[in-house]
Design a protein around this motif. Structure first.
Motif, PDB file in Angstrom:
ATOM      1  N   THR A 190       0.856  -1.187   0.000  1.00 61.05           N
ATOM      2  CA  THR A 190       0.000   0.000   0.000  1.00 61.05           C
ATOM      3  C   THR A 190       0.889   1.233   0.000  1.00 61.05           C
ATOM      4  N   GLY A 191       1.395   1.558  -1.188  1.00 60.29           N
ATOM      5  CA  GLY A 191       2.314   2.678  -1.322  1.00 60.29           C
ATOM      6  C   GLY A 191       1.882   3.647  -2.391  1.00 60.29           C
ATOM      7  N   GLY A 192       2.868   4.184  -3.100  1.00 63.54           N
ATOM      8  CA  GLY A 192       2.602   5.201  -4.098  1.00 63.54           C
ATOM      9  C   GLY A 192       1.727   4.731  -5.235  1.00 63.54           C
ATOM     10  N   GLN A 193       1.802   3.445  -5.564  1.00 59.61           N
ATOM     11  CA  GLN A 193       0.958   2.929  -6.653  1.00 59.61           C
ATOM     12  C   GLN A 193      -0.520   3.076  -6.320  1.00 59.61           C
ATOM     13  N   VAL A 194      -0.887   2.830  -5.076  1.00 60.96           N
ATOM     14  CA  VAL A 194      -2.285   2.945  -4.662  1.00 60.96           C
ATOM     15  C   VAL A 194      -2.789   4.361  -4.888  1.00 60.96           C
ATOM     16  N   LYS A 195      -2.009   5.333  -4.454  1.00 60.63           N
ATOM     17  CA  LYS A 195      -2.421   6.722  -4.636  1.00 60.63           C
ATOM     18  C   LYS A 195      -2.504   7.066  -6.118  1.00 60.63           C
ATOM     19  N   TYR A 196      -1.545   6.590  -6.899  1.00 60.68           N
ATOM     20  CA  TYR A 196      -1.510   6.909  -8.332  1.00 60.68           C
ATOM     21  C   TYR A 196      -2.761   6.401  -9.043  1.00 60.68           C
ATOM     22  N   VAL A 197      -3.121   5.136  -8.821  1.00 64.85           N
ATOM     23  CA  VAL A 197      -4.251   4.584  -9.575  1.00 64.85           C
ATOM     24  C   VAL A 197      -5.567   5.227  -9.156  1.00 64.85           C
ATOM     25  N   VAL A 198      -5.702   5.555  -7.867  1.00 68.97           N
ATOM     26  CA  VAL A 198      -6.935   6.212  -7.419  1.00 68.97           C
ATOM     27  C   VAL A 198      -7.050   7.601  -8.040  1.00 68.97           C
ATOM     28  N   GLU A 199      -5.958   8.357  -8.011  1.00 69.21           N
ATOM     29  CA  GLU A 199      -6.001   9.708  -8.577  1.00 69.21           C
ATOM     30  C   GLU A 199      -6.157   9.671 -10.092  1.00 69.21           C
ATOM     31  N   LEU A 200      -5.563   8.667 -10.751  1.00 72.67           N
ATOM     32  CA  LEU A 200      -5.736   8.537 -12.201  1.00 72.67           C
ATOM     33  C   LEU A 200      -7.194   8.260 -12.542  1.00 72.67           C
ATOM     34  N   ALA A 201      -7.814   7.333 -11.810  1.00 68.59           N
ATOM     35  CA  ALA A 201      -9.229   7.030 -12.049  1.00 68.59           C
ATOM     36  C   ALA A 201     -10.096   8.264 -11.816  1.00 68.59           C
ATOM     37  N   ARG A 202      -9.821   8.977 -10.747  1.00 65.61           N
ATOM     38  CA  ARG A 202     -10.613  10.173 -10.420  1.00 65.61           C
ATOM     39  C   ARG A 202     -10.449  11.237 -11.511  1.00 65.61           C
ATOM     40  N   ALA A 203      -9.197  11.441 -11.959  1.00 67.00           N
ATOM     41  CA  ALA A 203      -8.932  12.463 -12.969  1.00 67.00           C
ATOM     42  C   ALA A 203      -9.537  12.093 -14.320  1.00 67.00           C
ATOM     43  N   LEU A 204      -9.412  10.834 -14.723  1.00 69.37           N
ATOM     44  CA  LEU A 204     -10.000  10.404 -15.989  1.00 69.37           C
ATOM     45  C   LEU A 204     -11.514  10.540 -15.967  1.00 69.37           C
ATOM     46  N   GLY A 205     -12.117  10.220 -14.820  1.00 66.91           N
ATOM     47  CA  GLY A 205     -13.567  10.326 -14.705  1.00 66.91           C
ATOM     48  C   GLY A 205     -14.086  11.741 -14.844  1.00 66.91           C
ATOM     49  N   SER A 206     -13.200  12.728 -14.667  1.00 71.07           N
ATOM     50  CA  SER A 206     -13.607  14.130 -14.785  1.00 71.07           C
ATOM     51  C   SER A 206     -13.287  14.719 -16.148  1.00 71.07           C
ATOM     52  N   MET A 207     -12.679  13.918 -17.021  1.00 74.41           N
ATOM     53  CA  MET A 207     -12.271  14.432 -18.328  1.00 74.41           C
ATOM     54  C   MET A 207     -13.443  14.441 -19.322  1.00 74.41           C
ATOM     55  N   PRO A 208     -13.475  15.422 -20.225  1.00 76.41           N
ATOM     56  CA  PRO A 208     -14.526  15.426 -21.261  1.00 76.41           C
ATOM     57  C   PRO A 208     -14.351  14.231 -22.185  1.00 76.41           C
ATOM     58  N   GLY A 209     -15.455  13.643 -22.588  1.00 71.75           N
ATOM     59  CA  GLY A 209     -15.407  12.492 -23.474  1.00 71.75           C
ATOM     60  C   GLY A 209     -15.321  11.170 -22.755  1.00 71.75           C
ATOM     61  N   VAL A 210     -15.069  11.176 -21.434  1.00 69.86           N
ATOM     62  CA  VAL A 210     -14.998   9.939 -20.644  1.00 69.86           C
ATOM     63  C   VAL A 210     -16.286   9.826 -19.843  1.00 69.86           C
ATOM     64  N   TYR A 211     -17.042   8.776 -20.100  1.00 68.00           N
ATOM     65  CA  TYR A 211     -18.330   8.610 -19.417  1.00 68.00           C
ATOM     66  C   TYR A 211     -18.162   7.857 -18.101  1.00 68.00           C
ATOM     67  N   ARG A 212     -17.371   6.781 -18.121  1.00 72.47           N
ATOM     68  CA  ARG A 212     -17.219   5.981 -16.902  1.00 72.47           C
ATOM     69  C   ARG A 212     -15.807   5.402 -16.830  1.00 72.47           C
ATOM     70  N   VAL A 213     -15.280   5.361 -15.599  1.00 74.43           N
ATOM     71  CA  VAL A 213     -13.990   4.739 -15.310  1.00 74.43           C
ATOM     72  C   VAL A 213     -14.186   3.791 -14.140  1.00 74.43           C
ATOM     73  N   ASP A 214     -13.782   2.539 -14.316  1.00 74.58           N
ATOM     74  CA  ASP A 214     -13.829   1.554 -13.233  1.00 74.58           C
ATOM     75  C   ASP A 214     -12.407   1.179 -12.836  1.00 74.58           C
ATOM     76  N   LEU A 215     -12.096   1.272 -11.561  1.00 79.57           N
ATOM     77  CA  LEU A 215     -10.836   0.797 -11.007  1.00 79.57           C
ATOM     78  C   LEU A 215     -11.116  -0.511 -10.279  1.00 79.57           C
ATOM     79  N   LEU A 216     -10.678  -1.617 -10.847  1.00 80.26           N
ATOM     80  CA  LEU A 216     -10.939  -2.930 -10.275  1.00 80.26           C
ATOM     81  C   LEU A 216      -9.814  -3.321  -9.328  1.00 80.26           C
ATOM     82  N   THR A 217     -10.185  -3.792  -8.147  1.00 84.11           N
ATOM     83  CA  THR A 217      -9.200  -4.236  -7.171  1.00 84.11           C
ATOM     84  C   THR A 217      -9.783  -5.390  -6.370  1.00 84.11           C
ATOM     85  N   ARG A 218      -9.083  -5.818  -5.337  1.00 81.43           N
ATOM     86  CA  ARG A 218      -9.522  -6.971  -4.548  1.00 81.43           C
ATOM     87  C   ARG A 218     -10.413  -6.524  -3.390  1.00 81.43           C
TER      88      ARG A 218
END
Length: 1058
Positions: A190-218
């Motif tokens: 639970t390090g920098g990768q966790v923060k990166y993927v969460v912020e990437l999903a959040r940022a992509l979900g706010s971009m124009p042209g992107v309707y939905r982003v799913d971050l799959l985990t365990r």
């Protein structure tokens, strides 16, 4: 031993670098700094990097022993230990040099062969730029980042995205992932990768042209972790909720989707997740299919909206996404974050552990194979830095910068690459949110004056309660801040030594070490606790009390305040890691106005080139670290200039710009998704298999897209590299197929009309095609027997075990084998079985899929053409076939007089998507891992499988396998994977491991195919690393089982009732 007192003084000199020495003794190494020292050389070249943590302790005990004889004996034993360390290190270095030389020769030979196949040397256009300096479209990117740097450009790009409604899937399966209050540093997962993927999903979900982003985990339901990690769905609220509100819809936005797999009540480290990955893949596949259908109803006009790409993060997710990408036929992206080959080299250098010991701890070989598979399957590999490409990815068989340039240049010129493929390496540094960050202008000595309009805010609690009052004697001194978990590769101990041994630095500054969260040192992992104890000992050795802070706890929300405090004191942020893949904390610190000191190994070089706000250091040079820190802390003009440069350039690392580059790369993909969902340009019909009740349409649709095979001849085409047939033969063959399909279609349509398409179909003449769609359970017979006699005996036992349910039609059967369809037909005839005893046939190790025909007398089998289009991704065709034939010709038994061929090509057994070879001497062929390596080096992507106890080699598309064929049946026909029961022997073909695991149930027939274990003898990793034998979905029968034993096993699995 009398007279050997020199041993004590010699060991004292050698071990003088260890912790706990009496401070009154001056260090020999310090006295000799700046001059060559044999002792220093011995310590650095022999002791350093070897995990002999008890060596110093043993020497202290030996020195304190009163008996001279016992003391000398102990000291002599220590000398032998040190000598053995030196010998072992030299041996390991020699082995490593041999491995590197062998690898270099293999790569050069593979490159020569690939170049020869592509018929020409590198042209001037192909010699062009280094791999990392050319973008996907061949544009030079040297010296700049391909990002937008103005709000006007972003507005233009935003307007271009209007109307698009994109679905993106991210996958990161290890660690603890949630949207708020992330427990970064809780453990190594639970390090920098966790923060990166969460912020990437959040940022992509706010971009124009992107309707939905799913971050799959365990999904983790363990009592050891917070209950939020057991929630199946968590919505990620955008940082700026006002952005792109016109894109909102019923299911729009970014979400964390937690898939249950592995032990339900345990949180386990990533090294133990490998056997459970197939279960995750099946669960993720279910979610994506359901979500695609739901989005289709909302925004797709009733047609499923498939992901434009699935992005895997780290090796375990890369392995998962490769399977998902193959099952859905959608593009794959991959980000390694940290690479296995690089870690293996570091571990071999830093410890005296063997490869086997390292693999046992870290499952490193399984991880490396997952990364190689990710290279095979990925359209794009996203990296953070140029160093990651040039120094880390080039270590892999599947990536060669020289071949990559050649292939890219040939593609640009529209010239054939002869079946060779290479993923595109794209540098996209991670982003950050900056709109909420306001750098402080004041400092501890001269605070900005407050007034009514701008009152000064109270100091955050983390400043006073945790850092300043508890640790620092003078809290107003500049703060040197390090933010990293206590991992050896983060090099925190060298930082403390540099601080402790530099008196001017100690007088000018304080040191703050934020080393994650911990409850107790004894509860930490071995390596983490060792680093923390070393830090505490060094603080005591140099008497740094009142000058070093090392808080036990902090929240993720406290980190911004910690950065602000360091900036307020005119401090410096440092990352002294031995190798830093990127260095996201450097960007975070810069955003708060902190100059940086960073390692010169890895991503910080690229960050420093853009930001120009600090100094780079050699992490192995303690003096270099101290000098850089002292320079920035003491020179206020330099400090201010670095701060200003950082704040001026930091916008280049914002999330919106990161996502713009990211989406533009995805937009360059050639669209790929399930073929039967695609609208044909010529207006032809497409099948909508999502409505099982619409039987007549299914039958008519499949008649257009499937064809018969009665003799096992080649069917379909293998892409642009295949040998073309003569025009007359091709036209004649095409005409015959069209006539056969048309006749069959008319016959079925008449039969359906007679029975009435809306009526309940008769049990023997079902209106649903294929029949497997109406089964309650499907038994997949995947037993890899040595002979057809053994296979027939086993098959009849299985059919007999399901006698009652078979007659009722609630149970269907699939035969999954390495045999061709012709061999299967002969097998059925010899055993007195009918094709209608089976619903489907997975042939040629998973490269061909047939269904039993309703008109079994004349045309017993129907081949699924859609399956071929599903698996043909990166199929090498004729270029691959030529390479395989050349490889087979090079293998000969030189001990025989005529140098008999060991492997020979078999045209009779080959199809367009399976190149078959007969193996005359199974014991003398290279293991499958060596063949796979040879082909990857030549940029040929495929799946080689030894079958039939090693007597046959089938080479099929990289995304094809018997296990993937079952997932295709789920995607194509909606057959529930959890209702499948896969029956295998005790061992089998080299794809045996893929058949176990997942949500389906498995029955292992004890004693059957046990001799095939020889095929698995020379593996990269043991089978136990990938097979979940403790799963409740896997049962074993007794030795030499009967049909009753098999039925009993089915009852244990809950398939049959007692």
């Amino acid at each position: 031993m009398a007279g050997n007192d020199w041993i004590n003084s010699y060991l004292e000199a050698i071990l003088d670098v260890g912790p706990g020495l009496d401070d009154v003794k001056s260090s020999l190494l310090l006295r000799e700094r700046g001059h060559f020292s044999p002792t220093r050389y011995f310590v650095e070249e022999v002791i350093t990097g070897f995990d002999e943590t008890d060596l110093h302790r043993s020497w202290v005990k030996a020195s304190a022993t009163r008996s001279p004889q016992e003391r000398n004996t102990r000291l002599e034993n220590m000398c032998w230990r040190i000598w053995n360390l030196a010998r072992q290190k030299k041996q390991l270095e020699g082995e490593e040099l041999q491995r590197k030389a062998k690898r270099r020769m293999e790569r050069e030979r593979g490159r020569r062969e690939a170049t020869a196949d592509m018929s020409e040397d590198l042209s001037e256009g192909e010699k062009g730029d280094a791999v990392s300096d050319v973008s996907v479209h061949g544009e030079s990117s040297r010296g700049r980042l391909p990002r937008i740097n103005s709000s006007d450009a972003m507005e233009i790009w935003t307007s271009q995205q209007k109307g698009k409604k994109t679905y993106i899937v991210l996958v990161s399966i290890h660690g603890l992932i949630r949207g708020e209050n992330m427990e970064l540093g809780r453990d190594s997962d639970t390090g920098g990768q966790v923060k990166y993927v969460v912020e990437l999903a959040r940022a992509l979900g706010s971009m124009p042209g992107v309707y939905r982003v799913d971050l799959l985990t365990r999904q983790v339901s363990s009592p050891d972790v917070d209950w939020t990690y057991a929630e199946p769905i968590e919505m990620l609220s955008p940082r700026n909720a006002d952005d792109f509100s016109d894109e909102m819809g019923e299911s729009s936005g970014a979400y964390i989707i937690r898939i249950p797999f592995g032990p339900r009540d345990k949180y386990i480290p990533k090294e133990l997740l490998w056997p459970h990955i197939p279960e995750f893949v099946d669960g993720a596949l279910t979610h994506i299919i359901q979500m695609s259908k739901a989005l289709g109803e909302q925004i797709g006009g009733g047609k499923p909206v498939w992901p434009v790409a699935i992005h895997g993060h780290y090796a375990d997710a890369g392995d998962s996404v490769a399977l998902l990408s193959g099952a859905l036929n959608v593009p794959m992206l991959f980000t390694g974050h940290s690479l296995g080959r690089d870690k293996l080299e570091q571990l071999l250098k830093q410890s005296h552990s063997s490869r086997d010991e390292i693999n046992s701890t870290y499952k490193i070989m399984r991880r490396i194979e997952a990364e190689e598979l990710s290279l095979d399957a990925s359209e794009i590999v996203i990296t953070s830095t140029r160093q990651e490409i040039e120094e880390q990815w080039r270590l892999y068989d599947g990536f060669d910068p020289i071949l990559e340039r050649k292939i890219r240049a040939r593609i640009k010129r529209n010239v054939s690459c002869y079946g060779r493929f290479m993923p595109r390496m794209v540098i996209i540094p991670p982003g950050m949110e900056f709109h909420h960050i306001v750098p402080l202008d004041g400092d501890m000595d001269g605070e900005a004056e407050s007034n009514e309009d701008h009152p000064t805010s109270p100091d955050p609690p983390i400043w006073t309660e945790v850092l300043i009052m508890r640790f620092f004697t003078n809290p107003r001194k500049p703060m040197i801040l390090a933010l990293a978990r206590p991992d050896p590769k983060k090099n925190i101990t060298t930082l403390v030594k540099a601080f402790g041994e530099c008196r001017p630095l100690r007088e000018l500054a304080n040191l703050t070490l934020i080393m994650g969260n911990r409850e107790g040192i004894d509860e930490m992992s071995g390596t983490n606790s060792s680093v923390l104890l070393s830090v505490l000992k060094l603080i005591d050795k140099y008497d740094l009390y009142g000058q070093v802070a090392y808080p036990k706890h902090h929240k993720q929300s406290d980190v911004p305040d910690i950065y602000r405090l360091a900036a307020k004191t005119k401090g410096v942020f440092i990352n002294p890691a031995f190798i830093e893949p990127f260095g996201l904390t450097l960007i975070e610190a810069t955003a708060y106005g902190l100059p940086i000191v960073a390692t010169k190994n890895g991503g910080p070089v690229d960050i420093h080139r853009v930001l120009d706000n600090g100094l780079l250091i050699d992490p192995h040079d303690q003096q270099s670290i101290a000098d850089a820190l002292l320079k920035l802390v003491a020179d206020k003009h330099l400090w201010s200039r670095c701060r200003q440069n950082g704040l001026k350039n930091i916008h280049l690392f914002s999330w919106p710009e990161h996502c713009k580059t990211y989406l533009s790369k995805i937009g360059s993909f050639k669209p790929r998704h399930p073929q039967w969902q695609r609208n044909d340009d010529d207006g032809g019909e497409t099948s909508e298999s999502d409505s099982p009740g619409d039987s007549l349409r299914d039958i008519q649709d499949i008649s257009l897209n499937l064809r018969f095979s009665m003799d096992g001849e080649k069917s379909g085409t293998s892409g642009n590299d295949n040998i073309s047939e003569s025009e007359g033969g091709s036209a004649d063959r095409s005409s015959k197929i069209e006539n056969a399909v048309l006749a069959w279609s008319k016959g079925i349509s008449k039969e359906t009309r007679r029975s009435g398409s809306m009526e309940k179909p008769d049990q023997n003449t079902s209106a649903k095609f294929p029949a497997l769609r109406r089964r309650k359970h499907l038994f997949v017979i995947a037993v890899d027997c040595d002979s057809s006699t053994d296979l027939l005996e086993t098959t009849k036992k299985i059919l007999e075990a399901a006698g009652k349910e078979r007659s009722e039609g609630s149970v269907g059967f699939i035969l999954s084998t390495s045999l061709t369809i012709s061999e299967i037909r002969s097998f059925l005839v010899a055993g007195g079985l009918s094709p209608n005893d089976f619903d489907a046939f997975i042939c040629n190790s998973g490269s061909d899929l047939y269904y039993s025909s309703l008109n079994s007398e004349d045309r017993p089998f129907v081949v699924d053409f859609y399956y071929h289009s599903h698996i043909e991704y990166r199929w090498g065709g004729e270029g691959l076939r030529k390479t395989l034939v050349r490889w087979a010709t090079s293998l000969s038994d030189k001990k025989t007089e005529n140098e008999e061929q060991i492997v020979s090509a078999s045209e009779q057994l080959s199809t367009d998507y399976c190149y078959a070879f007969k193996v005359q001497k199974p014991g003398k062929v290279p293991p499958v891992k060596e063949l796979r390596k040879l082909l990857r080096i030549q940029a040929l992507r495929c799946h080689p499988i030894y079958s039939q106890n090693g007597s046959r080699l089938n080479v099929i598309p990289v995304m094809a396998s018997r296990a993937q064929a079952l997932r295709y049946l789920y995607v194509r026909w909606g057959v529930d994977l959890s209702k499948m029961v896969v029956i295998v022997g005790e061992c089998g073909d080299t794809d045996y491991e893929e058949l176990l695991g997942g949500v389906h149930k498995s029955v292992i027939l004890k004693g059957v195919c046990s001799s095939a274990i020889n095929q698995h003898a020379n593996r990269s990793y043991p089978l136990v690393d990938v097979i979940p034998l403790d799963s409740p979905n896997i049962v074993q029968t007794a030795e030499n089982c009967s049909s009753n034993d098999i039925r009993s096993s089915m009852e244990k699995l809950g398939v049959f009732k007692n």
